[in-house]
Scaffold this motif. Structure first.
Motif, mmCIF file in Angstrom:
data_model
loop_
_atom_site.group_PDB
_atom_site.id
_atom_site.type_symbol
_atom_site.label_atom_id
_atom_site.label_comp_id
_atom_site.label_asym_id
_atom_site.label_seq_id
_atom_site.Cartn_x
_atom_site.Cartn_y
_atom_site.Cartn_z
ATOM 1 N N LEU A 146 0.855 -1.181 0.000
ATOM 2 C CA LEU A 146 0.000 0.000 0.000
ATOM 3 C C LEU A 146 0.892 1.233 0.000
ATOM 4 C CD1 LEU A 146 -2.647 -1.115 2.649
ATOM 5 C CD2 LEU A 146 -2.632 -1.528 0.171
ATOM 6 N N VAL A 147 0.809 2.008 -1.086
ATOM 7 C CA VAL A 147 1.699 3.154 -1.261
ATOM 8 C C VAL A 147 0.864 4.394 -1.571
ATOM 9 C CG1 VAL A 147 3.795 3.999 -2.360
ATOM 10 C CG2 VAL A 147 3.328 1.537 -2.335
ATOM 11 N N PRO A 148 0.833 5.378 -0.684
ATOM 12 C CA PRO A 148 0.056 6.588 -0.957
ATOM 13 C C PRO A 148 0.787 7.529 -1.900
ATOM 14 C CG PRO A 148 1.178 6.800 1.142
ATOM 15 C CD PRO A 148 1.495 5.415 0.638
ATOM 16 N N ALA A 149 0.010 8.288 -2.677
ATOM 17 C CA ALA A 149 0.558 9.444 -3.378
ATOM 18 C C ALA A 149 0.701 10.572 -2.362
ATOM 19 C CB ALA A 149 -0.371 9.858 -4.514
ATOM 20 N N PRO A 150 1.412 11.653 -2.684
ATOM 21 C CA PRO A 150 1.540 12.749 -1.720
ATOM 22 C C PRO A 150 0.196 13.305 -1.263
ATOM 23 C CG PRO A 150 3.130 12.999 -3.491
ATOM 24 C CD PRO A 150 2.240 11.869 -3.882
ATOM 25 N N TRP A 151 -0.837 13.173 -2.099
ATOM 26 C CA TRP A 151 -2.152 13.740 -1.766
ATOM 27 C C TRP A 151 -3.144 12.690 -1.256
ATOM 28 C CZ3 TRP A 151 0.067 14.771 -6.667
ATOM 29 C CH2 TRP A 151 -0.151 13.769 -7.631
ATOM 30 N N THR A 152 -2.734 11.441 -1.108
ATOM 31 C CA THR A 152 -3.670 10.413 -0.637
ATOM 32 C C THR A 152 -4.047 10.658 0.816
ATOM 33 O OG1 THR A 152 -2.666 8.785 -2.122
ATOM 34 C CG2 THR A 152 -4.063 7.942 -0.356
ATOM 35 N N GLU A 177 -7.232 -2.165 6.355
ATOM 36 C CA GLU A 177 -8.222 -2.967 7.075
ATOM 37 C C GLU A 177 -8.955 -3.913 6.130
ATOM 38 O OE1 GLU A 177 -10.686 -0.118 9.014
ATOM 39 O OE2 GLU A 177 -9.176 0.382 10.553
ATOM 40 N N LEU A 178 -9.265 -3.424 4.922
ATOM 41 C CA LEU A 178 -9.916 -4.279 3.936
ATOM 42 C C LEU A 178 -9.018 -5.447 3.551
ATOM 43 C CD1 LEU A 178 -12.177 -4.896 1.863
ATOM 44 C CD2 LEU A 178 -10.956 -3.381 0.265
ATOM 45 N N MET A 179 -7.740 -5.168 3.291
ATOM 46 C CA MET A 179 -6.829 -6.229 2.888
ATOM 47 C C MET A 179 -6.662 -7.264 4.001
ATOM 48 S SD MET A 179 -6.172 -5.747 -0.199
ATOM 49 C CE MET A 179 -6.579 -4.418 -1.341
ATOM 50 N N ASP A 180 -6.592 -6.815 5.230
ATOM 51 C CA ASP A 180 -6.559 -7.753 6.354
ATOM 52 C C ASP A 180 -7.813 -8.621 6.351
ATOM 53 O OD1 ASP A 180 -4.117 -7.324 7.700
ATOM 54 O OD2 ASP A 180 -4.891 -5.524 8.676
ATOM 55 N N ARG A 181 -8.950 -7.997 6.119
ATOM 56 C CA ARG A 181 -10.231 -8.691 6.199
ATOM 57 C C ARG A 181 -10.364 -9.758 5.118
ATOM 58 N NH1 ARG A 181 -15.589 -5.255 7.371
ATOM 59 N NH2 ARG A 181 -14.222 -4.781 9.128
ATOM 60 N N VAL A 182 -9.824 -9.494 3.930
ATOM 61 C CA VAL A 182 -9.981 -10.453 2.834
ATOM 62 C C VAL A 182 -8.823 -11.448 2.761
ATOM 63 C CG1 VAL A 182 -11.390 -8.848 1.501
ATOM 64 C CG2 VAL A 182 -8.906 -8.950 1.081
ATOM 65 N N GLY A 183 -7.946 -11.440 3.770
ATOM 66 C CA GLY A 183 -6.921 -12.476 3.855
ATOM 67 C C GLY A 183 -5.613 -12.157 3.178
ATOM 68 N N GLN A 184 -5.398 -10.903 2.792
ATOM 69 C CA GLN A 184 -4.112 -10.516 2.239
ATOM 70 C C GLN A 184 -3.185 -10.053 3.364
ATOM 71 O OE1 GLN A 184 -5.041 -12.123 -0.485
ATOM 72 N NE2 GLN A 184 -3.814 -10.737 -1.756
ATOM 73 N N VAL A 185 -1.932 -9.818 3.039
ATOM 74 C CA VAL A 185 -0.946 -9.347 4.015
ATOM 75 C C VAL A 185 -0.472 -7.973 3.564
ATOM 76 C CG1 VAL A 185 1.283 -9.770 5.120
ATOM 77 C CG2 VAL A 185 -0.231 -11.693 4.575
ATOM 78 N N PRO A 186 -1.060 -6.899 4.091
ATOM 79 C CA PRO A 186 -0.689 -5.557 3.645
ATOM 80 C C PRO A 186 0.670 -5.126 4.180
ATOM 81 C CG PRO A 186 -2.339 -5.416 5.382
ATOM 82 C CD PRO A 186 -2.169 -6.875 5.063
ATOM 83 N N VAL A 187 1.448 -4.514 3.308
ATOM 84 C CA VAL A 187 2.727 -3.903 3.658
ATOM 85 C C VAL A 187 2.580 -2.412 3.379
ATOM 86 C CG1 VAL A 187 5.166 -3.696 3.035
ATOM 87 C CG2 VAL A 187 4.087 -5.960 3.160
ATOM 88 N N GLN A 188 2.676 -1.590 4.407
ATOM 89 C CA GLN A 188 2.446 -0.165 4.242
ATOM 90 C C GLN A 188 3.765 0.556 3.976
ATOM 91 O OE1 GLN A 188 -0.521 1.343 6.874
ATOM 92 N NE2 GLN A 188 0.104 3.473 6.635
ATOM 93 N N VAL A 189 3.865 1.156 2.797
ATOM 94 C CA VAL A 189 5.047 1.931 2.404
ATOM 95 C C VAL A 189 4.751 3.389 2.747
ATOM 96 C CG1 VAL A 189 6.642 2.472 0.528
ATOM 97 C CG2 VAL A 189 5.438 0.269 0.545
ATOM 98 N N THR A 190 5.657 4.039 3.455
ATOM 99 C CA THR A 190 5.348 5.350 4.012
ATOM 100 C C THR A 190 5.259 6.456 2.967
ATOM 101 O OG1 THR A 190 7.692 5.802 4.437
ATOM 102 C CG2 THR A 190 6.419 4.759 6.208
ATOM 103 N N ARG A 191 5.981 6.302 1.846
ATOM 104 C CA ARG A 191 5.943 7.325 0.797
ATOM 105 C C ARG A 191 6.386 6.699 -0.520
ATOM 106 N NH1 ARG A 191 10.407 7.961 3.933
ATOM 107 N NH2 ARG A 191 12.431 8.287 2.916
ATOM 108 N N GLU A 192 6.180 7.434 -1.594
ATOM 109 C CA GLU A 192 6.432 6.894 -2.923
ATOM 110 C C GLU A 192 7.925 6.661 -3.183
ATOM 111 O OE1 GLU A 192 2.761 8.392 -5.702
ATOM 112 O OE2 GLU A 192 4.597 9.589 -5.729
ATOM 113 N N ILE A 193 8.194 5.584 -3.904
ATOM 114 C CA ILE A 193 9.518 5.272 -4.432
ATOM 115 C C ILE A 193 9.307 4.356 -5.626
ATOM 116 C CG2 ILE A 193 9.823 3.321 -2.832
ATOM 117 C CD1 ILE A 193 12.839 3.904 -2.878
#
Length: 313
Positions: free
Chosen positions: A153-159, A169-185
């Motif tokens: 999960l990677v936000p744009a500067p304006w997300t 939360e949705l990805m957790d709920r549907v059985g995926q493993v979310p990895v949160q990236v703090t900013r774009e690269i």
């Protein structure tokens, strides 16, 4: 968030169809659209076959119910109707993703969130002109997403931060493993790690140190066995008596020296041609689709094993 929010899939290729299974097996109604008639015609037969395989290995219990939750729509507007979440999975070029994002933006609901399956292009490259751009982000899966659960999960500067939280939360709920990236690269986390390995693999092959098959074997019968249930930091933490700092003290210098021996370079065209010939001798082009199906079957069995042993989501 509703217990099983309606989800829309835009783009029904390999990744989009895999996403459809992810959401449908979790109980969500899935509305999927693709303008290409050939792609549309392949979707439901593939879903049927894949759902049956998931039931065979014990990853789902009711394949018929999963298939029944997937609706192939005639228009984008029909697919987005009532959808709380949209997974955009169109061809990976900036112009194509820009066009798709603008079309979704014009038809999405007032609270709908949009995740893009982009594998390396940041969302800021194709959502800047969307009027609802604060609800667009990257939700990059691994192909096939219904068998390999990690999603970046990677936000744009304006997300909007709430959009990222909701999607996690949705990805957790549907059985995926979310990895949160703090900013774009560029490339995000997964493909930067994969790229580092590929760049070294190409260099070793180009310099004649080993064949493609032997380089592949070091992963499939070596590093990959550990990496299938632990990451690189946990791996080295367990590979020295006193843990990760001990490992760094023992071998950090060696890794630094190896890195200093390399400079960034493009994959040599002649080497790629040689690799193509070597791979086609090992696997004919006509057999690629069958080998992909074999890969998916092996991944399904691995996923079932990990689930049975508490190693999966």
């Amino acid at each position: 968030m509703a217990a099983n929010p309606v989800t829309a899939i835009v783009g029904a290729g390999l990744v989009g169809s895999g996403w459809a299974l992810v959401f449908a097996r979790a109980g969500c109604q899935v509305q999927i659209f693709d303008p290409d008639e050939a792609t549309r015609s392949r979707l439901l037969p593939w879903v049927r076959q894949s759902a049956d395989e998931l039931q065979t290995v014990g990853l789902i219990t009711e394949a018929d119910a999963v298939v029944a939750r997937i609706q192939l729509c005639d228009t984008l507007e029909e697919a987005l109707d009532g959808a709380a979440y949209v997974q955009e999975s169109v061809f990976e070029t900036v112009p194509t993703k820009t066009q798709a994002s603008l079309a979704i933006d014009a038809a999405m609901g007032p609270d709908t969130i949009v995740g893009s399956s982009s594998s390396g292009i940041p969302a800021s490259h194709f959502t800047s002109d969307c009027r609802n751009r604060e609800r667009f982000l990257i939700a990059h899966p691994v192909n096939p997403p219904h068998l390999v659960p990690v999603v970046e999960l990677v936000p744009a500067p304006w997300t909007d931060e709430n959009a990222v939280t909701w999607t996690r939360e949705l990805m957790d709920r549907v059985g995926q493993v979310p990895v949160q990236v703090t900013r774009e690269i560029d490339g995000f986390i997964l493909n930067r790690l994969q790229g580092a390995l590929l760049n070294e693999a190409w260099a070793l092959y180009d310099e004649g140190y080993a064949s493609l098959a032997d380089i592949d074997a070091t992963i499939s019968h070596g590093l990959g066995l550990r990496w299938s249930f632990m990451g690189p930091f946990e791996t080295i933490d367990l590979n020295a008596p006193e843990g990760i700092a001990d490992y760094s003290a023992r071998l950090g210098g060696m890794y630094h020296q190896m890195a200093m021996q390399r400079t960034a370079r493009a994959w040599p065209e002649k080497t790629v041609e040689r690799a193509q010939q070597e791979r086609r001798q090992a696997l004919a082009a006509a057999d690629l689709a069958g080998r992909r199906a074999w890969r998916d079957a092996m991944l399904a069995r691995l996923a079932a094993f990990k689930k049975a042993n508490g190693l999966g989501p």
